[in-house]
Design a protein around this motif. Structure first.
Motif, mmCIF file in Angstrom:
data_model
loop_
_atom_site.group_PDB
_atom_site.id
_atom_site.type_symbol
_atom_site.label_atom_id
_atom_site.label_comp_id
_atom_site.label_asym_id
_atom_site.label_seq_id
_atom_site.Cartn_x
_atom_site.Cartn_y
_atom_site.Cartn_z
ATOM 1 N N THR A 196 -6.783 -13.812 67.424
ATOM 2 C CA THR A 196 -7.605 -13.997 66.231
ATOM 3 C C THR A 196 -8.175 -15.410 66.216
ATOM 4 N N PHE A 253 -5.837 -18.874 65.983
ATOM 5 C CA PHE A 253 -4.870 -18.150 66.820
ATOM 6 C C PHE A 253 -3.408 -18.273 66.367
ATOM 7 N N GLY A 254 -3.130 -18.767 65.186
ATOM 8 C CA GLY A 254 -1.779 -18.724 64.624
ATOM 9 C C GLY A 254 -0.845 -19.821 65.100
ATOM 10 N N SER A 300 1.709 -13.639 64.231
ATOM 11 C CA SER A 300 0.502 -13.814 63.431
ATOM 12 C C SER A 300 -0.518 -14.648 64.184
ATOM 13 N N GLY A 301 -1.783 -14.256 64.099
ATOM 14 C CA GLY A 301 -2.860 -14.981 64.746
ATOM 15 C C GLY A 301 -3.149 -14.543 66.167
#
Length: 606
Positions: free
Chosen positions: A123, A127-128, A119-120
């Motif tokens: 992003t 960045f998770g 996840s992330g």
């Protein structure tokens, strides 16, 4: 008037004692040899022709030969792939390679999980969890220790206890030595190079406790967490308690708590156990133990936390819950909107009260047994407390209470209840309710994390690990006691979970309810966790009757659990001998003679 169901409680105590592979207080007989949990072997002499029989050369032929003429229950037990493999290794004379091979296989699985997404990824701006773990390495090696818990709190501020910070610092030092760009202060934010990810994956191999448990593998090696360190210290603490090394156990628990504050889930159970032991030992010996525990625990906390006081480690600002978690608050929020009708301050107090009510029963059981036994035996009480077999149930009750009712629970915190129930599972017969509840809890725990794992892109790993783990255990809900509650519940829950996965695969959630599938997951999983919590309380109370009855029996002149088969009292050393989880298992297994397990006649129950 006899206590109700005392015989059944004694049976539960005998089964449950195998979580440590110890002699049960309920019987003077030794534990049966366990290559597999509670495996029974016929006490028949082997004929010369049997000794000369050649061994099959393949696992399948070995399995068929071993089960020829075996009773149905024994044949069913051999469905466990892991057990068959261990027996095969023993018979081929390479039993020394069992543990290294298992470790190598577990490492390969972890590396396979790490090939997936998380996840992330890609992003910004956060960045998770991968970036959180990397960022903590970055700040701990570049900033003075006094700034670790205050630096740029809006960007993954360090909010775990000091031991996590020290581990991040150590990994950061190694990472900086390999490639300074991985942990360059501020400039490395959002770095996702393949080399940096390989380094991050490889730092997660310390203190593994449950090698193939799907939930732990997926969270630690797929979601970028270090829960295995926290759980490893907790497991060491339990092991030291079993060895009567209470001070070392207390230190290990402080280290577990000093790594992640989630270890507080175990605190009521461990605190209750140690307090009950002090009470059981009487004023003089118990008082000495209490003072030593207080001193050692205080010094351990001071050494860990003094440089950081006051650390920011409790996320009250986040609210009652964030994501859809399979606990009481999220499940009941479907009907009653807690955040609308109650303030955050009131919800903190309410969650604290419900959590305390949830874990108090088994803590009170500890204290009642200790007090009752001390009154009945006085100075004659043996130094080894009879309450140790209750510890895993107390740990399960306490951690599950926190998971269900405490404030700001994350999906991954289900790992804490899974540790004690997996200990119980590992020593239970395959056709027992303990085995059924243990596997059900583990499978539903992985299912409850599906929304998180889906965001991480770990769908393939999720399916593969569930199949592998259940296959290794030889689990099949149809082989549980016929029409028992745990069997019917398991079949219903698995059908509901499979149906939800199929539904999610075939259609999208309606625009009005984008979280529909996540909420349905919560509504399937939460009742199971509530039932596991209630079951742990029930088992603790039932076992308290058995232990209480045994405590009274010890003070009587007739034969008791501390008297051997020859009617002579067992020596103090033997009465105190409680083995560790790992070493005891090896010592208590049946010896292999000519490639066959030699039954321990004394341990075979009539």
């Amino acid at each position: 008037m006899p206590r109700p169901a005392l015989a059944g409680s004694r049976h539960l105590l005998e089964n449950s004692a195998h979580w440590l592979h110890t002699d049960s207080p309920a019987s003077s007989r030794q534990v049966s040899p366990t290559l597999s949990p509670r495996r029974r072997f016929p006490s028949l002499p082997r004929s010369p022709t049997q000794s000369a029989t050649k061994f099959p050369t393949t696992l399948s032929s070995l399995h068929e030969a071993e089960n020829a003429g075996a009773p149905p229950q024994e044949k069913e037990a051999e469905h466990a792939m892991a057990r068959r493999w261990i027996r095969w290794m023993h018979k081929r004379g390479v039993k020394a390679w069992v543990v290294p091979s298992a470790l190598l296989a577990a490492t390969c699985i972890k590396l396979s999980i790490s090939l997936g997404s998380y996840s992330g990824r890609g992003t910004p701006p956060m960045f998770g969890d991968y970036e959180a773990q990397r960022h903590w390495m970055e700040l701990t090696i570049h900033l003075p220790i006094r700034r670790w818990y205050t630096y740029d709190l809006q960007y993954w501020g360090l909010d775990y206890p000091p031991l996590t910070a020290y581990v991040s610092w150590l990994c950061g030092v190694i990472g900086h030595w390999l490639d300074p760009s991985w942990v360059a202060l501020d400039n490395s934010r959002g770095i996702e190079t393949e080399s940096s990810k390989i380094f991050m994956r490889s730092t997660n191999f310390a203190l593994m406790t449950l090698l193939f448990q799907p939930a732990l593998l997926l969270i630690d090696f797929g979601h970028f967490q270090y829960n295995s360190v926290m759980l490893g210290f907790a497991l060491l603490a339990i092991n030291f308690f079993a060895w009567e090394q209470d001070l070392a156990g207390a230190i290990c628990f402080v280290l577990s708590l000093g790594f992640k504050q989630m270890a507080l889930y175990y605190a009521p159970a461990i605190g209750g156990y140690l307090l009950a032991k002090c009470l059981y030992l009487g004023v003089l010996n118990g008082g000495k133990l209490f003072l030593r525990l207080a001193l050692v625990t205080s010094l351990s906390f001071i050494v860990l936390f003094l440089p950081f006081l006051p650390p920011r480690i409790f996320p009250f600002a986040r609210g009652l819950f964030e994501d859809k978690v399979a606990n009481f608050w999220c499940a009941s929020n479907v009907v009653f909107k807690w955040k609308v009708w109650a303030s955050s301050a009131f919800l903190i107090k309410l969650s604290a009260v419900l959590t305390a009510v949830g874990f108090l029963p088994n803590v009170l059981v500890f204290l009642r047994i200790a007090w009752q036994t001390q009154l009945s035996q006085g100075a004659k009480a043996p130094s080894h407390t009879p309450i140790l077999p209750l510890l895993p149930y107390a740990l399960l009750t306490s951690s599950m209470s926190f998971f269900l009712f405490s404030f700001q629970v994350h999906e991954k915190t289900i790992l804490l209840p899974l540790l004690p129930i997996t200990l119980l599972l590992s020593g239970a017969p395959m056709d027992s309710t303990i085995f059924g509840w243990g596997v059900l809890a583990n499978n539903v725990a992985v299912f409850s994390m599906w929304p998180l794992l889906k965001r991480d892109g770990l769908g393939v790993q999720y399916i593969a690990l569930l199949i592998l783990w259940n296959r290794l255990l030889g689990y099949n809900p149809l082989r549980l006691p016929s029409r028992s509650f745990v069997q019917l519940l398991s079949l219903a829950v698995y059908a509901a979970g499979l149906g939800l996965h199929v539904l999610e695969l075939l259609m999208l959630p309606p625009a009005r309810y984008p979280d529909l599938f996540a909420v349905l997951n919560v509504l399937i999983s939460t009742p199971v966790f509530v039932l596991v919590w209630l079951w742990s309380i029930k088992c603790g109370v039932e076992m308290s009757w058995a232990v209480g009855g045994l405590g009274n029996a010890v003070s009587r002149p007739h034969r008791s659990s501390l008297v051997g088969d020859d009617e002579k009292p067992v020596s103090a050393g033997k009465a105190r001998s409680v083995s560790s989880i790992g070493s005891a298992q090896g010592r208590r297994r049946a010896p292999f003679v000519d490639g066959e397990e030699k039954p321990n006649v004394d341990s075979v129950q009539s």
